[in-house]
Structure formats: C-alpha cells, structure tokens
Design a protein around this motif. Structure first.
Motif, mmCIF file in Angstrom:
data_model
loop_
_atom_site.group_PDB
_atom_site.id
_atom_site.type_symbol
_atom_site.label_atom_id
_atom_site.label_comp_id
_atom_site.label_asym_id
_atom_site.label_seq_id
_atom_site.Cartn_x
_atom_site.Cartn_y
_atom_site.Cartn_z
ATOM 1 N N LEU A 262 14.215 48.056 119.206
ATOM 2 C CA LEU A 262 14.268 48.178 117.748
ATOM 3 C C LEU A 262 13.354 49.302 117.262
ATOM 4 N N GLU A 271 19.682 51.520 112.302
ATOM 5 C CA GLU A 271 19.246 50.229 111.784
ATOM 6 C C GLU A 271 20.082 49.116 112.386
ATOM 7 N N ALA A 272 19.405 47.984 112.654
ATOM 8 C CA ALA A 272 20.126 46.769 113.059
ATOM 9 C C ALA A 272 20.179 45.850 111.828
ATOM 10 N N PRO A 273 21.352 45.289 111.538
ATOM 11 C CA PRO A 273 22.610 45.378 112.297
ATOM 12 C C PRO A 273 23.586 46.424 111.751
ATOM 13 N N SER A 277 24.049 45.944 116.471
ATOM 14 C CA SER A 277 23.552 44.567 116.485
ATOM 15 C C SER A 277 22.742 44.332 117.752
ATOM 16 N N LEU A 294 14.918 38.642 114.637
ATOM 17 C CA LEU A 294 15.753 38.819 115.828
ATOM 18 C C LEU A 294 16.624 37.607 116.137
ATOM 19 N N SER A 335 19.394 40.291 112.871
ATOM 20 C CA SER A 335 19.591 41.498 113.689
ATOM 21 C C SER A 335 21.018 41.666 114.163
ATOM 22 N N THR A 336 21.902 40.725 113.831
ATOM 23 C CA THR A 336 23.300 40.826 114.239
ATOM 24 C C THR A 336 24.208 40.743 113.025
#
Length: 349
Positions: A262, A271-273, A277, A294, A335-336
């Motif tokens: 990350l 960037e996530a997501p 992801s 996370l 994060s997804t």
C-alpha cells in the motif's frame, strides 16, 4: 530481644482445616480430580484463596508423576502468526491448569530440535508442543522419538497426526473468491518464503480458486513476510499497471507485506480500491487502521491454542483425537472494491 521466627509455610493440611475437609480432598481439588462435589470444591478453592496457599509443585510432581508443564519449542517468533500462536497456547494451557515452558531456537536443525526436546524431557514436562511452520523444523520434528507426547501446531494445516493448524488453503480461497466476486478478471499473489508450509498452502488455495473460476493464474511475486518485500512487490505491480497490464486485485500472504504494498502504491499514485483492490492475511491489530483499512483473512489463534492443548490432554490420556483444521474467516474492509474499467495494454492502444 529475640528475633521473631519466620512464619511457618502453609501446607495442604492448613487448607483442609480451613475448608473442613480431608487432606485427600484438598489434593483432589488441586490436581483437578473429577470426583469432588461442586460445593466441596468451592469451599476448598475459597480456603486456598483466603490463605494464599501455593501448592508445592515439586512435591506434587513426586506424588502424581506430573509437573503439569507443557514444553513449547519454536523457531523465529518475530512474525505475528507464530507469536500469536504462542500466546494462544499459553492461555489455553493456563486455563487447563498447566504452565508453558518455552524454548526458541535460532536454527531448526534436527540436532537442535532433538536437544530441545531432550531438555524438556529432563525437566519432566508432561508433553512437548512444537511450532512446525518451516520445512527444516517440520522435518526435524518427524525425526524425533520422544518418551512424552509430541504435538505439532500450525504446521500449515497439516493432516498428519498428531497436529493442529489453521486451514490456510481455505483462507486463501476465501480471499481470492472475494476479489473474483467483485468482478476482477484475475488476482495477483505476493507469497511468503519458499520454505514456509503456510505460504505454500496459501499459494495452493489462491491457485485452486482461480482454476475453479477458469481465471488466469499470474506468476507469483515472492516475499518474505516483511513490509519491505511487500513494498518491492508493490513497485513491480505499479510498473505493470503503468504498462497497461491487467493488475486490478492483489492477495498478499500476510498483512505486513500488504502494508508495504500500500505504501508503494501511494508513492506511485495508485489508490486502493479505486485502482487496485488489496487483501492481506492474519488480521493484525493495526489492519483496521491502515490507509485504507485492510480487508484480510483472520486466523483464530485462541482456538488454535485450545485445540493444541486439547490434543495434548487427549494424548496424555492415551486417546486418539482427530482435529479438523481451525477455520479461517474473511474480514471485509475498505481496501477492496469493484474492478475498475478494463485498462488497455500498450499493444491495444
């Protein structure tokens, strides 16, 4: 003036007198004997607490033939998983009336493992538990014949007896399936060291879920559990994103590597997501406070400890106890997300 004599040490008969029971009844309560009436047990325990009595473990061992001590031999507990496994075992042992004696080895050679077990046997432990997460430790353990029960814990979800472990394969499949269900065409994987049974089980679960979904299976990126190795993997994947490769989802074999990845993505403007992801494994206490929080696979180390100690107690009674792997669970955080619109590769643009 004569100095005051030192107070006489408390003995079991003092507890018996306070509780109004026999010396033998106090002994049964202290040693966990089942044939004691509940009210009588409560009176004895109350007397022990009031007097501050502490049983003489050496004397008790001479009478019962048991020190009520379990030896634990392990290697490399500087990572979260092995350290938490140790904590879970200690808590479960204490709840069962046992203490845990720990030896940490620098190298898990057969000679070192055998020496550690021999030292525990010389200390009259009742059983030995070994963490067998790496190949050298695992192989060394299977070359040892001990005069006390020898139980392997967290050996990559091993099926051989006597052993207990978390279902690493199922946990990796949960992570991979979650990402596929969000619409990602495939999932990239950053794995742990090659000599780690847990890392290999997580690879197997990731690959099996991709294969079951008829999804492409990308080459793995090798890590070593550390944030720095996750950071290096993140830099590699960021380069591939810039080149237009279909990198929209990454499953990492532990949360520490996910932290590094990350950080690398942030430096590269990803960037996530939104762009990629990210899923980890272990559920570190800090994982909800990553940026972003996370998504990860949680291992129940307390349950692993309970099952490990339960297996030890069964072996001490001469019983065979089959232990299914401890289930893993998926914790979905920020994060997804859904797969972004498909990127065009350099050849397609």
């Amino acid at each position: 003036m004569q100095p005051e004599a030192a107070p006489r040490p408390l003995v079991m008969s003092d507890v018996a007198a306070r509780a109004g029971v026999s010396h033998q009844t106090v002994s049964r309560v202290i040693n966990g004997h089942p044939n004691v009436a509940p009210l009588t047990r409560e009176r004895v325990l109350a007397a022990i607490a009031e007097l501050g009595y502490r049983p003489n473990t050496a004397a008790r061992a001479l009478v019962t033939g048991s020190t009520r001590t379990i030896g634990l031999v392990t290697v490399n507990i500087n990572q979260y998983g092995p350290a938490q496994t140790l904590v879970g075992l200690e808590q479960a042992a204490r709840a069962a009336g046992y203490s845990l004696s720990v030896t940490v080895l620098d190298d898990a050679t057969s000679e070192n493992m055998r020496d550690a077990v021999d030292r525990f046997v010389a200390q009259s432990v009742d059983a030995v538990v070994a963490l067998g997460t790496y190949d050298d430790a695992y192989e060394a353990l299977h070359q040892i014949s001990a005069p006390v029960p020898l139980v392997t814990v967290q050996s990559g979800g091993a099926v051989e007896d006597p052993a207990v472990g978390v279902d690493q394969v199922a946990g990796a499949r949960l992570a991979t399936r979650h990402l596929l269900d969000l619409g990602h065409r495939t999932v990239h994987h950053v794995t742990g060291p090659a000599d780690s049974k847990e890392a290999r089980d997580r690879i197997a679960g990731w690959r099996a879920e991709l294969t079951a979904a008829a999804a492409p299976v990308p080459p793995i990126l090798r890590g070593d559990w550390t944030p720095s190795s996750g950071y290096a993997a993140g830099k590699q994947l960021a380069d591939r994103v810039r080149e237009g490769d279909d990198v929209t989802a990454v499953f990492l074999a532990n949360d520490q590597m996910a932290l590094g990845l990350l950080a690398a993505f942030h430096e590269e403007g990803l960037e996530a997501p939104r762009d990629v992801s990210v899923v980890g494994f272990d559920d570190l206490p800090e994982s909800p406070y990553f940026t972003p929080p996370l998504t990860t696979v949680r291992q129940d180390f307390a349950e692993l400890g309970r099952r490990g100690v339960g297996l030890v107690l069964a072996r001490l009674k001469g019983e065979d106890l089959h232990q299914d792997p401890v289930p893993a669970s998926l914790l979905v955080r920020s994060s997804t997300g859904a797969a972004p619109a498909r990127r065009l590769s350099g050849r397609e643009r």
